[in-house]
Write a protein that holds these residues in place. Structure first.
Motif, PDB file in Angstrom:
ATOM      1  N   GLY A  75       0.933  -0.979   0.116  1.00  0.00           N
ATOM      2  CA  GLY A  75      -0.110  -0.043  -0.049  1.00  0.00           C
ATOM      3  C   GLY A  75       0.820   1.359  -0.104  1.00  0.00           C
ATOM      4  N   GLY A  76       0.405   2.259   0.449  1.00  0.00           N
ATOM      5  CA  GLY A  76       0.954   3.617   0.744  1.00  0.00           C
ATOM      6  C   GLY A  76       2.413   3.712   1.189  1.00  0.00           C
ATOM      7  N   ASN A  77       2.882   2.910   2.369  1.00  0.00           N
ATOM      8  CA  ASN A  77       3.933   3.039   2.781  1.00  0.00           C
ATOM      9  C   ASN A  77       4.970   2.328   1.772  1.00  0.00           C
ATOM     10  N   ALA A  80       9.301   5.484  -3.750  1.00  0.00           N
ATOM     11  CA  ALA A  80       9.093   6.634  -4.466  1.00  0.00           C
ATOM     12  C   ALA A  80      10.598   7.418  -4.087  1.00  0.00           C
ATOM     13  N   LYS A  81      10.917   7.230  -2.770  1.00  0.00           N
ATOM     14  CA  LYS A  81      12.204   7.922  -2.320  1.00  0.00           C
ATOM     15  C   LYS A  81      13.374   7.224  -2.726  1.00  0.00           C
ATOM     16  N   GLU A  96      17.561   7.468  -6.985  1.00  0.00           N
ATOM     17  CA  GLU A  96      18.447   6.973  -8.101  1.00  0.00           C
ATOM     18  C   GLU A  96      18.512   8.137  -9.253  1.00  0.00           C
ATOM     19  N   LYS A  97      17.544   8.815  -9.299  1.00  0.00           N
ATOM     20  CA  LYS A  97      17.585   9.745 -10.111  1.00  0.00           C
ATOM     21  C   LYS A  97      18.604  10.931  -9.972  1.00  0.00           C
ATOM     22  N   GLU A  98      18.925  11.175  -8.571  1.00  0.00           N
ATOM     23  CA  GLU A  98      20.016  11.903  -8.180  1.00  0.00           C
ATOM     24  C   GLU A  98      21.391  11.654  -8.471  1.00  0.00           C
ATOM     25  N   ASN A  99      21.576  10.326  -8.817  1.00  0.00           N
ATOM     26  CA  ASN A  99      22.789   9.555  -9.057  1.00  0.00           C
ATOM     27  C   ASN A  99      22.951   9.834 -10.544  1.00  0.00           C
ATOM     28  N   ILE A 100      21.908  10.146 -11.406  1.00  0.00           N
ATOM     29  CA  ILE A 100      21.783  10.531 -12.784  1.00  0.00           C
ATOM     30  C   ILE A 100      22.885  11.892 -13.002  1.00  0.00           C
ATOM     31  N   VAL A 111       6.564   1.725  -8.807  1.00  0.00           N
ATOM     32  CA  VAL A 111       6.060   2.511  -7.881  1.00  0.00           C
ATOM     33  C   VAL A 111       4.568   2.980  -8.471  1.00  0.00           C
ATOM     34  N   LYS A 112       4.140   3.046  -9.697  1.00  0.00           N
ATOM     35  CA  LYS A 112       2.930   3.145 -10.185  1.00  0.00           C
ATOM     36  C   LYS A 112       2.194   1.817  -9.666  1.00  0.00           C
TER      37      LYS A 112
END
Length: 486
Positions: free
Chosen positions: A284-286, A292-293, A298-302, A350-351
């Motif tokens: 669920g949400g958790n 998402a975190k 991972e996006k920051e690693n880009i 995530v989706k």
């Protein structure tokens, strides 16, 4: 406990009260001659038109059935047909039954002092003894036509039908037996088995309860109710029934073992359900938020990879022949490519987690989870208590010893799953403490497997003991101290 049902037919043999040993051979010879004459006269138009002839023929064949079956093994049937012929022919001018018709009707109705019913039962028993089950069934059903309230013929008819695998007829016969006041508990047990085989569990239990009205203290009937409740998935009712049995017979170790197993199964099912709900809540949400975190991280690693690629690119322009810089460029480019692929996968996950969260009623699931945890804990407590109660009665009871060992073994495996799912930080914080409890539960299971093997040399107990010993050796090698939880 009975698994197959065949009502004892020994009582059929008691019908030797009609034994042929005392019958005079001359009498049998006379019956044979009288039968030949009667059969011949039955084809004569003049004789066969008289009620008196048919009454005489009926009595002759009835006596043959009772005293000379070797003359005609189905004489009772012919006697009944002849009595019916008397009723048909003996009518007064006023259209009322004559004297012979009344006499014949009294026999057909199984009136007091008449013997035709006994003739059918006797010849049915003789056919049964001769392994002519179809003939026996026919005779027993014929007897019921004469005395519809009798239990003897319906009992024997049910026996014959069951052995012929004519289940519907067997049920019909045993139902008649019960309806007419039959009391033999084995009949009710067997009838319930027939219904159980059809998965008609409600009818099976209804039948057993009828049997308990006649035999209130019958242990087999009570125990079979429990078995059928289990077979129909009604474990809570089965526990209630079996609890009542253990209270009425507190020294019956088998009943207590069965009750412990029921609680054990309830605990196991509750544990499985708890895991399912926890997985739903985890999806669920958790879970979506945590994923998402990780995605953002991972996006920051880009951006880090992009900065590194820019730096290396600038250096290569200054040192175009530097092989090490070229290697670094290839390495960082590969890592960025892997990170982009991971991001695509994580975005999909995530989706999916967010969609799953939408379909969960979190409050309802949490309420169900809390209730299940209470049920599981109580069932586990009752299972252990009843296994130990058995061992107070019978210290060498294999089932109680083995199942207790399995119980603690499974608890250890379940707890070990917590350790396996810990990340490094969690393990450093409390991993050793949980491992100590895991070790303690394996250690607790060990003596029960050892005693079970002493009670009965079974491979399953030996295999589990070998596994336990191996695990305990591993813990000892790691320096884990076993913690014994009470």
């Amino acid at each position: 406990m009975k698994k197959l049902f065949f009502v004892s037919a020994l009582s059929l043999f008691s019908l030797a009260a009609f034994s042929q040993d005392a019958v005079n051979k001359a009498m049998v010879d006379q019956y044979r001659k009288d039968k030949e004459k009667s059969d011949k006269d039955a084809t004569d138009a003049k004789s066969s038109a008289k009620a008196a002839f048919w009454l005489e023929r009926a009595k002759l064949y009835e006596n043959i059935a009772l005293q000379g079956s070797e003359v005609d093994s189905s004489a009772a049937k012919t006697a009944l047909e002849a009595y019916k012929k008397v009723v048909e022919l003996d009518i007064t001018k006023k259209g009322e039954p004559g004297k012979s018709a009344k006499e014949a009707q009294n026999v057909i109705n199984g009136g007091e002092g008449t013997q035709l019913f006994n003739a059918f039962v006797k010849q049915g028993a003789e056919k049964y003894q001769a392994k002519n089950l179809n003939g026996a069934l026919e005779m027993f059903i014929g007897a019921q036509e004469i005395n519809k309230k009798d239990t003897l013929a319906s009992l024997y008819g049910g026996i014959a039908a069951q052995q012929l695998d004519k289940k519907d007829i067997a049920k019909e016969q045993f139902e008649k037996y019960a309806a007419n006041g039959g009391k033999d508990p084995s009949v009710f047990y067997g009838l319930a088995q027939l219904y159980r085989a059809e998965n008609n569990f409600d009818k099976a239990i209804e039948t057993l309860n009828k049997g308990l009205v006649q035999s209130p203290n019958n242990k087999d009937l009570k125990a079979e109710i429990v078995n059928i409740l289990l077979a129909s998935g009604k474990e809570d009712q089965a526990i209630n029934e079996l609890t009542a049995l253990t209270k009425s017979d507190p020294t019956n170790a088998q009943n207590i073992v069965n009750l412990a197993i029921l609680y054990d199964n309830t605990s196991t099912k509750a544990t499985q359900k708890i895991k399912e709900i926890q997985n739903k809540l985890g999806s669920g949400g958790n879970k979506a938020a945590n994923m998402a975190k990780k995605l953002e991280s991972e996006k920051e690693n880009i951006s880090v990879y992009d900065g590194e690629l820019k730096r290396i690119g600038a250096l290569i322009k200054k040192q175009p022949k530097n092989a090490d810089l070229k290697r670094q460029l290839t390495d960082v480019t590969g890592k960025k490519k892997e990170a982009l692929a991971a991001i695509a996968t994580m975005e999909a996950d995530v989706k999916a987690a967010q969609d799953a969260a939408k379909g969960n009623d979190v409050a309802a699931l949490e309420k169900e989870l809390a209730e299940l945890k209470v049920k599981q804990a109580e069932a586990a407590k009752q299972a252990i208590a009843n296994y130990k109660k058995v061992l107070e009665i019978d210290a060498a009871n294999y089932d109680a010893l083995y199942n207790l060992g399995v119980f603690y073994f499974n608890e250890a495996v379940q707890l070990k799953g917590e350790v396996d799912n810990m990340n490094m930080t969690e393990y450093q914080q409390r991993g050793k403490e949980v491992e100590g409890r895991v070790c303690g539960k394996f250690k607790k299971a060990k003596p029960y497997f050892e005693k079970a093997i002493q009670a009965k040399d079974e491979a399953e107990a030996k295999e589990n003991l070998t596994t336990v010993n191996g695990v305990l050796e591993q813990f000892a090698g790691k320096g884990v101290a076993c913690v014994d939880e009470q």
